[in-house]
Motif scaffolding. Structure first.
Motif, PDB file in Angstrom:
ATOM      1  N   SER A   1      37.985  40.374 121.814  1.00 31.65           N
ATOM      2  CA  SER A   1      38.341  39.007 122.216  1.00 31.65           C
ATOM      3  C   SER A   1      37.146  38.082 122.107  1.00 31.65           C
ATOM      4  O   SER A   1      37.287  36.868 121.919  1.00 31.65           O
ATOM      5  CB  SER A   1      38.867  39.008 123.660  1.00 31.65           C
ATOM      6  OG  SER A   1      37.914  39.570 124.542  1.00 31.65           O
ATOM      7  N   SER A   2      35.931  38.641 122.212  1.00 32.76           N
ATOM      8  CA  SER A   2      34.699  37.876 122.038  1.00 32.76           C
ATOM      9  C   SER A   2      33.626  38.823 121.535  1.00 32.76           C
ATOM     10  O   SER A   2      33.735  40.045 121.697  1.00 32.76           O
ATOM     11  CB  SER A   2      34.260  37.215 123.344  1.00 32.76           C
ATOM     12  OG  SER A   2      33.993  38.201 124.331  1.00 32.76           O
ATOM     13  N   LEU A   3      32.577  38.281 120.934  1.00 35.85           N
ATOM     14  CA  LEU A   3      31.510  39.110 120.400  1.00 35.85           C
ATOM     15  C   LEU A   3      30.375  39.223 121.418  1.00 35.85           C
ATOM     16  O   LEU A   3      30.119  38.291 122.184  1.00 35.85           O
ATOM     17  CB  LEU A   3      30.997  38.514 119.088  1.00 35.85           C
ATOM     18  CG  LEU A   3      32.026  38.413 117.964  1.00 35.85           C
ATOM     19  CD1 LEU A   3      31.385  37.855 116.698  1.00 35.85           C
ATOM     20  CD2 LEU A   3      32.659  39.780 117.673  1.00 35.85           C
TER      21      LEU A   3
ATOM     22  N   ARG B   1      26.356  32.409 115.236  1.00 38.20           N
ATOM     23  CA  ARG B   1      26.004  33.118 116.475  1.00 38.20           C
ATOM     24  C   ARG B   1      24.574  32.786 116.909  1.00 38.20           C
ATOM     25  O   ARG B   1      23.681  32.614 116.073  1.00 38.20           O
ATOM     26  CB  ARG B   1      26.159  34.631 116.286  1.00 38.20           C
ATOM     27  CG  ARG B   1      27.586  35.039 115.959  1.00 38.20           C
ATOM     28  CD  ARG B   1      27.717  36.531 115.747  1.00 38.20           C
ATOM     29  NE  ARG B   1      27.463  37.286 116.975  1.00 38.20           N
ATOM     30  CZ  ARG B   1      27.568  38.607 117.062  1.00 38.20           C
ATOM     31  NH1 ARG B   1      27.911  39.327 115.997  1.00 38.20           N
ATOM     32  NH2 ARG B   1      27.334  39.213 118.215  1.00 38.20           N
TER      33      ARG B   1
ATOM     34  N   ALA C   1      35.703  40.844 114.363  1.00 37.04           N
ATOM     35  CA  ALA C   1      36.939  40.753 115.146  1.00 37.04           C
ATOM     36  C   ALA C   1      37.646  42.088 115.302  1.00 37.04           C
ATOM     37  O   ALA C   1      38.257  42.362 116.335  1.00 37.04           O
ATOM     38  CB  ALA C   1      37.881  39.729 114.494  1.00 37.04           C
TER      39      ALA C   1
ATOM     40  N   ASP D   1      35.204  45.312 126.234  1.00 32.52           N
ATOM     41  CA  ASP D   1      34.660  44.163 125.503  1.00 32.52           C
ATOM     42  C   ASP D   1      33.753  44.597 124.358  1.00 32.52           C
ATOM     43  O   ASP D   1      33.748  43.976 123.296  1.00 32.52           O
ATOM     44  CB  ASP D   1      33.868  43.251 126.446  1.00 32.52           C
ATOM     45  CG  ASP D   1      34.767  42.477 127.393  1.00 32.52           C
ATOM     46  OD1 ASP D   1      35.989  42.414 127.131  1.00 32.52           O
ATOM     47  OD2 ASP D   1      34.251  41.950 128.391  1.00 32.52           O
ATOM     48  N   ARG D   2      32.969  45.669 124.567  1.00 39.71           N
ATOM     49  CA  ARG D   2      31.958  46.047 123.576  1.00 39.71           C
ATOM     50  C   ARG D   2      32.459  47.048 122.541  1.00 39.71           C
ATOM     51  O   ARG D   2      31.840  47.203 121.491  1.00 39.71           O
ATOM     52  CB  ARG D   2      30.722  46.605 124.286  1.00 39.71           C
ATOM     53  CG  ARG D   2      30.058  45.618 125.260  1.00 39.71           C
ATOM     54  CD  ARG D   2      29.523  44.391 124.530  1.00 39.71           C
ATOM     55  NE  ARG D   2      29.214  43.282 125.416  1.00 39.71           N
ATOM     56  CZ  ARG D   2      28.056  43.095 126.035  1.00 39.71           C
ATOM     57  NH1 ARG D   2      27.089  43.972 125.890  1.00 39.71           N
ATOM     58  NH2 ARG D   2      27.871  42.030 126.784  1.00 39.71           N
TER      59      ARG D   2
END
Length: 404
Positions: free
Chosen positions: A17-19, A76, A292, A354-355
């Motif tokens: 969902s996020s980097l 980024r 992604a 997340d990771r």
């Protein structure tokens, strides 16, 4: 590279969902002398480039490597930079200033970006650390290893006790924060001698201390000619002494090998341990980058000459990257645990998702086994290694191989 990016952005089995935060690692591969325990990609000046440091050509190659890699990290921000080696302090302050300027011109650096430079006591002249600070370095990591001349000689270090003390004192004067590196379980080392090293190290009041057990790595001189090192029980006693004495000095153990005062933790290494992203440039540098639907790992050519030749050949710059592979979905739990379980306060289950882009169910069986063996404690939000888990970290981490 455009085609490569399109390939990396295609749908896949992972979902981010996020980097994660992004760091940059820069490898400067030369040293005065190869230490017999070292398995890093380091090369003696005399044997690799005829004794002369090819500063400008290597900086040109680093710049070309970075430019070629920019599409992988487009948009980024970079939170930290680590300039490692080898012995980066062999490079002149002017060269380091140019390197940092080149990076600033091509990357979006956070305002408080941590920029660390590794330095060895045998390669610095008075005021050189101040010059590195003026060049843009914000944090120094000084590779002391020991203050005992006999042990330094056994480790193949090019400095002595007096030079080590002078270097740390200079680092303390020049920088707001710095790291002192020590090793223990050295050839012939006694607990009393470790105490002497700690006496000296702590008297210099470092805000951060990294302490590593000497290990015999494959393809090193020590692997071919093993020295007599302390037995495991003696090494554990040494580690207990280190942890006890650092705590009394206000240095808190926040990672297996890292002790720091408040607000002096190494952000760059913490990003590794939290399974963040990093772009590695330079000979032999490694990268781990998230997209992604996948995680990419890269390795640059190890040979400095080959790296420079390929990076500077605009028609074949991609050949500076020797290996580029996607991390298999089944390998991600173990890769995450190799890092996150090194942290004293463990990790949150949300961070795992997340990771890695994986659901928590991917590690439930291994977590249950680890808990049953007394290696972790956990609740619905967080997993923390116990004292036993910290002492037997490899055993704990290996439990997650069964999910691969």
């Amino acid at each position: 590279m455009t085609q490569d990016i399109q390939h990396l952005m295609r749908p896949g089995t992972l979902s981010f969902s996020s980097l994660p935060p992004l760091s940059l690692y820069v490898h400067l591969p030369w040293c005065l002398k190869k230490c017999p325990y070292c398995d890093f990609n380091s090369h003696e000046l005399n044997s690799s480039v005829g004794g002369e440091l090819p500063e400008q050509r290597y900086l040109d190659a680093l710049c070309a490597d970075l430019e070629h890699s920019l599409p992988l990290i487009w948009g980024r921000s970079v939170h930290s930079i680590f300039i490692g080696g080898g012995t980066p302090s062999l490079f002149s302050p002017a060269a380091i200033e140019r390197l940092i300027s080149d990076m600033r011109a091509r990357l979006r650096l956070e305002a408080d970006c941590e920029i660390t430079l590794e330095a060895n006591p045998g390669t610095f002249e008075k005021d050189s650390f101040r010059a590195f600070r003026a060049a843009g370095v914000t944090r120094l990591s000084v590779g002391v290893q020991s203050f005992n001349d006999q042990h330094l000689q056994a480790l193949g270090r090019v400095h002595n006790r007096a030079q080590a003390i002078a270097a740390v004192e200079e680092a303390r004067e020049a920088f707001d924060t710095f790291n002192l590196d020590l090793m223990y379980a050295l050839p012939g080392q006694t607990l009393a001698q470790l105490d002497e090293d700690l006496d000296m190290a702590l008297s210099l009041q470092p805000p951060h201390l990294s302490v590593y057990h000497l290990t015999i790595e494959p393809n090193t001189v020590f692997a071919k000619f093993p020295p007599q090192i302390p037995e495991d029980d003696d090494a554990y006693a040494m580690l207990d002494r280190i942890t006890e004495r650092t705590a009394l000095a206000g240095l808190h153990r926040y990672e297996v090998s890292a002790y720091a005062k408040d607000n002096h933790r190494c952000w760059h290494n913490t990003n590794y341990w939290q399974f963040g992203d990093y772009l590695g440039i330079g000979a032999g540098a490694h990268s781990k980058l998230s997209f992604a639907h996948r995680v990419l790992r890269q390795v640059r050519n190890r040979d400095p000459r080959l790296f420079m030749d390929h990076a500077l050949d605009t028609s074949r710059a991609d050949r500076a990257v020797a290996q580029s592979t996607e991390v298999a979905r089944a390998e991600l739990p173990f890769e995450f645990m190799l890092n996150a379980l090194r942290l004293r306060h463990g990790f949150s289950l949300a961070d795992f998702t997340d990771r890695t882009g994986l659901p928590v169910t991917a590690i439930q069986a291994a977590l249950a086994e680890a808990e049953a063996k007394g290696l972790i404690t956990r609740d619905f939000q967080r997993v923390v290694p116990t004292e036993r888990g910290f002492d037997f970290l490899s055993d704990l981490q290996s439990l997650f191989l069964q999910d691969a």
